[in-house]
Structure formats: C-alpha cells, structure tokens
Design an enzyme around this catalytic site. Structure first.
Site, mmCIF file in Angstrom:
data_model
loop_
_atom_site.group_PDB
_atom_site.id
_atom_site.type_symbol
_atom_site.label_atom_id
_atom_site.label_comp_id
_atom_site.label_asym_id
_atom_site.label_seq_id
_atom_site.Cartn_x
_atom_site.Cartn_y
_atom_site.Cartn_z
ATOM 1 N N GLY A 36 0.819 -1.208 0.000
ATOM 2 C CA GLY A 36 0.000 0.000 0.000
ATOM 3 C C GLY A 36 0.857 1.264 0.000
ATOM 4 C CB ALA A 74 -5.323 -6.695 4.073
ATOM 5 C CE1 TYR A 141 -6.651 -13.552 -4.955
ATOM 6 C CE2 TYR A 141 -7.493 -13.993 -7.166
ATOM 7 C CZ TYR A 141 -7.483 -13.223 -6.018
ATOM 8 O OH TYR A 141 -8.301 -12.140 -5.922
#
Ligand code: UDP
Length: 327
Positions: A36, A74, A141
């Site tokens: 970030g 996140a 993922y």
C-alpha cells in the site's frame, strides 16, 4: 458508521476509503504498507500502520475506534504468483483472515465485507457466470479465497457474523477526480501494463497465450471500474444480515479479449503499443465474465462506468499525471 478498511492504502482499499469518507462515514484505514501507499489514504481518514494478521493490534484498533464494520481488502491477489508461492497465499489470505475474525470477535464487531473473486469459479462450464455456478478454483489464489468464503459461512452460522463476499471480476480504472489510481510494484495487470507501454515505460506488452478457445485466441475477461466496485461494497454493507452471507458477482457482464483490451488502450491513448506473444500464464482460465444481474435484482445496483474506453481513459489520466505512481 465507524468503518475499518483493511488494506486501505492499496488499490481497491484506497478507493473504498475515499468513497466511504465522501458518504459521511468515519473511516480507519489499516495497512502494513508492504504494497500500500501512505499517500493513497484519503486525507479525511486515519491510517493505522498495522498488519491485518496482528490480532492483538487489530483488536485494540477496532475497540479504540469503536468500529462497527470491517471491509477486508488486505490480501495477495496475483494468480501467477500464487502458483509459484502458494504458502504466501494461504498465509496472507486464509490464515490472516482467521486472525481478522479473531480480532473482530474479541472487539465485538460482527459486520464484514470480504473481497472474494471470480477465480473461485475456476474454469466455468458456461458463461456468463452466475453466483450458483460450481466453485472449482484452479489456482492457489482462487482456492485461498474459496476457503475463506467457507470459513465465513461457518462463522456466520456459529456466531451470527453478518458478511458479504463480493466476487470481483477484473477491477480497473482510477478515481474520476484523478486523486487515486493503480500503483502495484511490480505491475502485473494487463491494462496498466498496456498503458505504461504506451507511455514508453516498457518495450512491449506480453500476450500470455493466443491458443485459447476464444474468438481471437486470447483470454477474455470482464473489466469493472474500481469506483463502481467500491460503491457495490457500500450497498452490500447496508444490506448485511446477521448469521448470513451475501455472495454477489461484481462485473459489467461483458467480456473483452487481451487483444481487444490492447486495441482499446491504443485507441484511448493514440499511442503505439507493441506486443509480443509468449507462453500461457499458469492458472488462467480462457473466459470469465459475470452474470451481474443479481446485484440489480436484489438491490437495484449496477455498474455505471461500463464503456471500456471510459474505464481505460480514467486509468490513462491517472498514469499520465502520475507516471511514477504515488512516488
Ligand atoms: N495478461 C497478458 N499480459 C500481461 C498481463 C495479463 O496477456 O502482461 C492477460 C492474462 O493472462 C489474463 C488477462 O490478461 O488473461 C488479465 O490479466 P490480469 O493480470 O490483468 O488480471 P487477472 O485476470 O489475472 O485478475
């Protein structure tokens, strides 16, 4: 509401922080700043530099800020990287979400919007993909996000958690006022890479395979504007129900091939975008696009920035004004 946005300094999280603040919510962004950017957090909101997997730290923040709902962005989100480094994905996406749930439980927070993905569908038997399509993810993922969906359902049943797990298709574009955009290091997504190539930052765009069973042989995806996507999160937040999970596809409902995207980037920028054909990227299904109607049927919501060129133009405006991202 008092809302904590985990991953609030990332691409999608920062747009969520901005939207929520604009709509009058009090927002606490939580981000470890590994991916970030401090500068991406809207000035009206507070940034706490903390790893979402730090249960004690997060519990303290949720209590101190009197948080009523969590939006959890996140995560690690690259299909190819997940194939090479699955433990990273199970740690960041699965194990850390357990820790987020622990912190929410300890702080008495029972509302959650969690980023899920169309990658949980794997290679769908048919398109467009509805929410009822079987979920057989083909990448670590996709599996990591699917595991969290299951975990959230179990937790909702046992503890009255109220959650939504929107399943994103391909998120693209930048805030229309030019203040926020995409800045991944390294960048792996097609649209920003094509636009960076238009700007001369890369020699060419690699096309990952042109032998897929699609009209031009390249993969087809559904690109949704990031602002539409975060607006849908707010709609879901407003409609959470205790003990239940809401699963919705967030897409536009139209697929574009890799070549069509590169052509559109050429059209929007007016610049040359050289390409090079390379091998397929492991973990990529040939065609993914959403049946997005359930969001409209249940909540009257649908994406508004649906023209591909408008989506790309917003990303192009951001990149031209911020060629080095947030640096
Ligand atoms: N892609 C490509 N070249 C690139 C990046 C992506 O051909 O440099 C293809 C990729 O194989 C996929 C599509 O573009 O079919 C979108 O990929 P991206 O990484 O943007 O998003 P994903 O679909 O992985 O979420």
């Amino acid at each position: 509401m008092n809302i904590a946005v985990l991953g609030g300094a990332g691409y999608i999280g920062s747009h969520a922080v901005k939207l929520l603040a604009e709509r009058g919510h009090r927002v606490t962004a939580v981000d470890n700043l590994v991916n970030g950017h401090r500068a991406a957090v809207d000035a009206a909101s507070r940034l706490v530099v903390l790893d979402a997997g730090d249960t004690a730290g997060l519990t303290a923040v949720l209590k101190a800020e009197k948080i009523e709902a969590v939006m959890h962005f996140a995560a690690s989100a690259y299909v190819g990287e997940s194939v090479r480094n699955p433990r990273l994905y199970y740690r960041n996406n699965v194990a850390n979400t357990v820790r987020v749930l622990d912190a929410m439980h300890l702080a008495g927070v029972s509302r959650l919007v969690f980023s899920s993905t169309c990658a949980t569908y794997g290679e769908p038997g048919k398109v467009p993909i509805t929410e009822e399509a079987p979920q057989h993810p083909i990448s670590p993922y996709g599996r990591s996000k699917h595991m969290v969906e299951q975990m959230l359902l179990d937790t909702a049943r046992a503890e009255n958690l109220a959650f939504a797990a929107p399943r994103y298709f391909n998120v693209a574009g930048a805030a229309l006022d030019g203040t926020l955009g995409e800045d991944h290091r390294p960048e792996t997504h097609l649209i920003p890479i094509a636009l960076q190539t238009a700007l001369g930052q890369h020699e060419q765009v690699d096309i990952y395979g042109a032998d897929y069973p699609t009209p031009d042989g390249t993969c087809v995806r559904d690109y949704i504007h990031v602002w539409d996507l975060v607006e849908a999160h707010l709609v879901l937040l407003e409609n959470l129900q205790p003990g239940r999970g809401l699963f919705y596809n967030l897409g536009v409902g139209r697929g574009y091939s890799v070549r069509e995207i590169i052509d559109a980037c050429h059209r929007v920028t007016g610049r040359n975008i050289p390409t090079r054909l390379v091998a397929r990227r492991p973990g990529d299904p040939p065609v993914l696009y959403a049946a997005p109607e359930r969001m409209f049927k249940d909540f009257g919501w649908k994406a508004r920035i649906t023209e591909l060129d408008s989506i790309i133009a917003s990303a192009w405006r951001w990149l031209r004004n911020h060629p080095r991202g947030y640096q």
